[in-house]
Design an enzyme around this catalytic site. Structure first.
Site, PDB file in Angstrom:
ATOM      1  N   HIS A  55       0.812  -1.220   0.000  1.00 17.01           N
ATOM      2  CA  HIS A  55       0.000   0.000   0.000  1.00 17.01           C
ATOM      3  C   HIS A  55       0.841   1.264   0.000  1.00 17.01           C
ATOM      4  CE1 HIS A  55       0.602  -0.316   4.461  1.00 17.01           C
ATOM      5  NE2 HIS A  55       0.581   0.998   4.384  1.00 17.01           N
ATOM      6  N   ASP A  97      -0.212  -7.474   0.901  1.00 16.86           N
ATOM      7  CA  ASP A  97       0.309  -6.121   1.129  1.00 16.86           C
ATOM      8  C   ASP A  97       1.824  -6.170   0.989  1.00 16.86           C
ATOM      9  OD1 ASP A  97       0.547  -3.463   1.700  1.00 16.86           O
ATOM     10  OD2 ASP A  97      -0.154  -3.580   3.771  1.00 16.86           O
ATOM     11  N   GLY A 103       3.386   5.844   9.277  1.00 13.29           N
ATOM     12  CA  GLY A 103       4.770   6.022   8.868  1.00 13.29           C
ATOM     13  C   GLY A 103       5.616   4.786   9.093  1.00 13.29           C
ATOM     14  N   SER A 116       4.640   1.784   8.296  1.00 15.56           N
ATOM     15  CA  SER A 116       4.317   0.798   7.269  1.00 15.56           C
ATOM     16  C   SER A 116       5.542   0.400   6.465  1.00 15.56           C
ATOM     17  CB  SER A 116       3.261   1.353   6.313  1.00 15.56           C
ATOM     18  OG  SER A 116       1.977   1.244   6.844  1.00 15.56           O
ATOM     19  N   SER A 148       2.171  -3.949   7.938  1.00 17.85           N
ATOM     20  CA  SER A 148       1.034  -3.610   7.087  1.00 17.85           C
ATOM     21  C   SER A 148       0.190  -2.523   7.739  1.00 17.85           C
ATOM     22  CB  SER A 148       0.189  -4.860   6.817  1.00 17.85           C
ATOM     23  OG  SER A 148      -0.979  -4.554   6.088  1.00 17.85           O
TER      24      SER A 148
END
Length: 456
Positions: free
Chosen positions: A240, A268, A347, A349, A364
């Protein structure tokens, strides 16, 4: 080297670039189980040499007494091997495994046949006799996965196989929502447990520029693990965080890359190919500027300890709650992620999860934060490596592991290939069976790694 610039502090994870009770059913008829091998102490070679920064963070976040974190890591690694041996012996009767205890990592293995109890206990594990095997439970979850593509999951955002309870569990805003989801999936409502919660998982992306790396100059995420493919260096991160073709940039303008492949929703996962401004290393940024070097990607058991690095909140630890979890984010459903008790914030991720020095996955999303605590999900790294044909950069060899190659025999053990528990290979004229999910490293052939392989 860009990855070593200390001036960006602990938040600059971009610098690490790899531095970074169901209804009762009768047990299935089965032949008498084969005798299990005698218990063997083969802890992962890296578990006993965990860096001090990782151990301090585990003591802080898991409430461990000083000096107890190292023993926990060693015991968890050894339990993973014994669980793999039993999974291989039990076959379809296997219903899951997990560890518990502050430092003892006491192993429990579930089976659908009480006749397996002696074999399980012979491996130093507790036996849990349950109604359904892991395959049956997974089939129920897969029906929920299929329904998620047809109906909204806003009120039922999380579902997973809970091996400890031997049932599929749905997190729902209320019982009516769980009833509706079960009906849509064609699943008997009696087959589902429900965890009532108003929390809604979100993706941990921050649309404010900062450290770590930016995607097309705006969204901020965190580097996961260094990887290579066909000689091209790069890093694994969250899908993402950017679509294929998106440009990534670190604080140094020369540190640029391009998203080569990305999948979200469904999975993801993504990988970014980098230019000369980035330097790939097997490091993960830990606490107080320290780094941890990745040794491999052996999957941790449920209940095992894991730690996470992220560009917003730095280094935090917790435990694996559930594998193979499905999460319905507002942006779409993601399947096959792992639920943890580790906190994270926007942030973070894409950042890396480790169990000792073994890569586990990339952040994720989740719920909560690192002030009050929360839940975080990670995309397993072995799936990313296998789907994109990537090789994890590790310290297990003096040179980078070569990309996986097709062999003439088809089932010959091959460095760089991702193997799942139960896979059978040939190596040196001997047949072996895989005990734990991992990507094969050049220096970890089957005869040299009894924690990962057993003679078939």
């Amino acid at each position: 080297m860009v990855g070593r610039h200390a001036r960006y502090g602990r938040r600059a994870v971009w610098t690490a670039l790899g531095a970074l009770a169901l209804a009762a059913l009768p047990p299935a008829a089965s032949a008498a189980p084969p005798p299990a091998p005698a218990p063997s102490a083969v802890p992962s070679s890296d578990a006993g040499r965990a860096p001090a920064a990782l151990l301090r963070a585990m003591e802080r976040d898991l409430g461990l007494a000083p000096g107890r974190a190292r023993a926990r890591l060693v015991n968890e690694a050894e339990a993973g091997t014994r669980a793999g041996l039993l999974r291989d012996s039990l076959g379809d009767r296997f219903a899951g495994a997990w560890v518990s205890g502050e430092t003892s990592a006491e192993l429990t293995v579930a089976t659908t046949d009480a006749a397996d109890t002696d074999a399980i206990e012979a491996q130093g594990a507790r036996a849990a006799v349950v109604a359904r095997g892991l395959g049956e439970l997974t089939a129920v979850k897969e029906r929920l996965d299929a329904a998620a593509g047809r109906v909204s999951t806003a009120a039922t955002p999380v579902w997973y196989v809970d091996v400890r309870a031997n049932r599929v569990v749905v997190q729902a805003a209320g019982e009516p929502a769980a009833d509706a989801f079960a009906e849509a999936a064609g699943v008997d409502r009696a087959d589902l447990g429900v965890r009532i919660s108003a929390e809604r998982p979100r993706l941990f992306t921050d649309l404010v520029g900062g450290d770590a790396y930016l995607i097309d100059g705006r969204a901020r995420c965190s580097v996961g693990f260094s990887v290579t493919r066909d000689g091209q260096e790069g890093f694994a991160t969250a899908g993402h965080c950017g679509a294929p073709g998106a440009v990534t940039t670190g604080p140094d303008e020369s540190a640029q890359g391009t998203v080569r492949q990305s999948v979200f929703p469904g999975r993801d996962m993504a990988w970014v190919a980098v230019g000369a401004g980035w330097t790939a290393t097997p490091d993960v940024r830990a606490q107080d500027g320290a780094t941890i070097q990745v040794a491999g990607s052996v999957e941790a058991l449920a209940g095992a300890s894991v730690c996470r690095s992220g560009s917003t909140t730095g280094w935090h630890c917790g435990t694996v709650r559930q594998h193979d979890t499905s999460v319905g984010y507002p942006e779409g459903t993601v399947r096959g992620v792992t639920e943890t008790s580790v906190c994270a914030e926007p942030g973070d991720s894409g950042g890396p999860f480790l169990a000792g020095a073994q890569a586990q996955g990339t952040t994720s999303g989740g719920s909560g934060d690192c002030t009050r605590g929360g839940t975080t999900y990670y995309q397993p790294v072995n799936a990313t490596l296998a789907d994109f044909g990537l090789t994890l950069l590790t310290t297990s060899a003096t040179t980078k592991t070569p990309a996986p190659q097709e062999s003439a025999a088809g089932d010959a053990w091959t460095a760089g290939r991702v193997y799942e528990a139960g896979a059978a290979v040939s190596h040196g004229g001997v047949r072996y069976r895989c005990l734990q999910n991992h990507q094969a490293q050049a220096a970890s052939s089957p005869e040299a790694t009894p924690s990962l392989w057993r003679r078939a």
